[in-house]
Design a protein around this motif. Sequence first.
Motif, PDB file in Angstrom:
ATOM      1  N   LYS A 150       1.202 -70.075  23.681  1.00 54.13           N
ATOM      2  CA  LYS A 150      -0.041 -69.497  23.164  1.00 54.13           C
ATOM      3  C   LYS A 150      -1.222 -70.125  23.892  1.00 54.13           C
ATOM      4  O   LYS A 150      -1.162 -71.271  24.301  1.00 54.13           O
ATOM      5  CB  LYS A 150      -0.170 -69.770  21.654  1.00 54.13           C
ATOM      6  CG  LYS A 150       1.002 -69.242  20.837  1.00 54.13           C
ATOM      7  CD  LYS A 150       1.087 -67.733  20.913  1.00 54.13           C
ATOM      8  CE  LYS A 150       2.208 -67.222  20.038  1.00 54.13           C
ATOM      9  NZ  LYS A 150       3.066 -66.299  20.688  1.00 54.13           N
ATOM     10  N   PRO A 151      -2.311 -69.361  24.060  1.00 54.13           N
ATOM     11  CA  PRO A 151      -3.484 -69.947  24.707  1.00 54.13           C
ATOM     12  C   PRO A 151      -3.962 -71.168  23.935  1.00 54.13           C
ATOM     13  O   PRO A 151      -3.882 -71.224  22.717  1.00 54.13           O
ATOM     14  CB  PRO A 151      -4.525 -68.825  24.637  1.00 54.13           C
ATOM     15  CG  PRO A 151      -3.744 -67.569  24.436  1.00 54.13           C
ATOM     16  CD  PRO A 151      -2.502 -67.971  23.690  1.00 54.13           C
ATOM     17  N   PRO A 156      -1.946 -56.354  34.967  1.00 53.50           N
ATOM     18  CA  PRO A 156      -3.350 -55.976  35.218  1.00 53.50           C
ATOM     19  C   PRO A 156      -4.201 -57.157  35.699  1.00 53.50           C
ATOM     20  O   PRO A 156      -5.023 -57.002  36.605  1.00 53.50           O
ATOM     21  CB  PRO A 156      -3.831 -55.449  33.863  1.00 53.50           C
ATOM     22  CG  PRO A 156      -2.592 -54.946  33.196  1.00 53.50           C
ATOM     23  CD  PRO A 156      -1.517 -55.919  33.624  1.00 53.50           C
ATOM     24  N   GLU A 157      -4.000 -58.345  35.121  1.00 54.60           N
ATOM     25  CA  GLU A 157      -4.753 -59.516  35.580  1.00 54.60           C
ATOM     26  C   GLU A 157      -4.291 -59.967  36.961  1.00 54.60           C
ATOM     27  O   GLU A 157      -5.091 -60.439  37.762  1.00 54.60           O
ATOM     28  CB  GLU A 157      -4.642 -60.669  34.576  1.00 54.60           C
ATOM     29  CG  GLU A 157      -5.555 -60.497  33.390  1.00 54.60           C
ATOM     30  CD  GLU A 157      -5.867 -61.824  32.710  1.00 54.60           C
ATOM     31  OE1 GLU A 157      -5.750 -62.898  33.341  1.00 54.60           O
ATOM     32  OE2 GLU A 157      -6.243 -61.772  31.539  1.00 54.60           O
ATOM     33  N   GLY A 216       6.808 -68.371  33.244  1.00 51.68           N
ATOM     34  CA  GLY A 216       6.144 -67.724  32.128  1.00 51.68           C
ATOM     35  C   GLY A 216       4.858 -67.055  32.561  1.00 51.68           C
ATOM     36  O   GLY A 216       4.431 -67.159  33.705  1.00 51.68           O
ATOM     37  N   PRO A 217       4.233 -66.370  31.633  1.00 47.94           N
ATOM     38  CA  PRO A 217       3.024 -65.607  31.965  1.00 47.94           C
ATOM     39  C   PRO A 217       1.803 -66.500  32.161  1.00 47.94           C
ATOM     40  O   PRO A 217       1.763 -67.629  31.686  1.00 47.94           O
ATOM     41  CB  PRO A 217       2.855 -64.697  30.748  1.00 47.94           C
ATOM     42  CG  PRO A 217       3.476 -65.458  29.631  1.00 47.94           C
ATOM     43  CD  PRO A 217       4.626 -66.207  30.234  1.00 47.94           C
ATOM     44  N   MET A 218       0.831 -65.940  32.869  1.00 47.29           N
ATOM     45  CA  MET A 218      -0.441 -66.634  33.119  1.00 47.29           C
ATOM     46  C   MET A 218      -1.589 -65.671  32.847  1.00 47.29           C
ATOM     47  O   MET A 218      -1.408 -64.455  32.919  1.00 47.29           O
ATOM     48  CB  MET A 218      -0.545 -67.082  34.578  1.00 47.29           C
ATOM     49  CG  MET A 218       0.395 -68.168  34.983  1.00 47.29           C
ATOM     50  SD  MET A 218       0.003 -69.761  34.276  1.00 47.29           S
ATOM     51  CE  MET A 218      -1.355 -70.260  35.310  1.00 47.29           C
ATOM     52  N   GLN A 219      -2.729 -66.232  32.586  1.00 52.88           N
ATOM     53  CA  GLN A 219      -3.959 -65.438  32.541  1.00 52.88           C
ATOM     54  C   GLN A 219      -4.594 -65.614  33.909  1.00 52.88           C
ATOM     55  O   GLN A 219      -5.342 -66.560  34.147  1.00 52.88           O
ATOM     56  CB  GLN A 219      -4.861 -65.893  31.402  1.00 52.88           C
ATOM     57  CG  GLN A 219      -4.268 -65.554  30.052  1.00 52.88           C
ATOM     58  CD  GLN A 219      -5.138 -66.009  28.897  1.00 52.88           C
ATOM     59  OE1 GLN A 219      -5.973 -66.893  29.038  1.00 52.88           O
ATOM     60  NE2 GLN A 219      -4.932 -65.389  27.751  1.00 52.88           N
ATOM     61  N   VAL A 250      -7.067 -71.062  36.414  1.00 53.51           N
ATOM     62  CA  VAL A 250      -6.034 -70.543  37.306  1.00 53.51           C
ATOM     63  C   VAL A 250      -6.630 -70.167  38.663  1.00 53.51           C
ATOM     64  O   VAL A 250      -6.067 -70.501  39.710  1.00 53.51           O
ATOM     65  CB  VAL A 250      -5.290 -69.346  36.672  1.00 53.51           C
ATOM     66  CG1 VAL A 250      -4.332 -68.708  37.651  1.00 53.51           C
ATOM     67  CG2 VAL A 250      -4.544 -69.795  35.422  1.00 53.51           C
ATOM     68  N   VAL A 251      -7.774 -69.511  38.652  1.00 49.21           N
ATOM     69  CA  VAL A 251      -8.432 -69.149  39.908  1.00 49.21           C
ATOM     70  C   VAL A 251      -8.733 -70.401  40.728  1.00 49.21           C
ATOM     71  O   VAL A 251      -8.500 -70.437  41.940  1.00 49.21           O
ATOM     72  CB  VAL A 251      -9.709 -68.314  39.640  1.00 49.21           C
ATOM     73  CG1 VAL A 251     -10.496 -68.105  40.925  1.00 49.21           C
ATOM     74  CG2 VAL A 251      -9.338 -66.971  39.012  1.00 49.21           C
TER      75      VAL A 251
END
Length: 177
Positions: A25-26, A86-87, A163-166, A172-173
């Motif tokens: 979770k975030p 999409p991200e 796992g997923p990332m935002q 992250v950028v």
Amino acid sequence: MRVVIGSLLVAGLIAGGVAAADMPKPKSPQGAALGKIDRSRAGSAAPTDPFEARGGKPTTLAAFRGKPVLVNLWATWCAPCKAEMPELDALAKAKAGSVTVLAISADLEGWRAVDKFFTPGRFKTVAPYLDQPGAIPQALGAKGLPLSILYDAKGREVWRVNGPMQWTSPAVVAAIG
């Protein structure tokens, strides 16, 4: 033999994939990254196994050397993989001049499954690739999907995330450079 091993690996990914309940979770409502960056394999060379570009043309990660490459292993049966696409597309657009983003599918149904998800106009920048019979996840030691790995311009691993990332979060950028 390679086809059998690759098929078994992908079947194992299906069985052992990231379940929604297991997704991290975030940490904050401001859009913190979901996955955890792992640098334990930093410096490892990218695999040399071929994968397929649209039209059936074989390629390898070596073909993309010269600037950093973010490899995202995904599949259409993987809900977290589809949710982050999409991200990932937005990141590919934002980093178009400095980082190549490769979305490599592990779908056993091949392009038929990928094309159902990558419908015309759905994604503007990220283009799909296909890995059959599943050599790339095997070579990278994937334990589930999505698995993302950043390689430097010389083809050496910088970091990976299981796992997923935002992908558009500032943290992250910044980690991508």
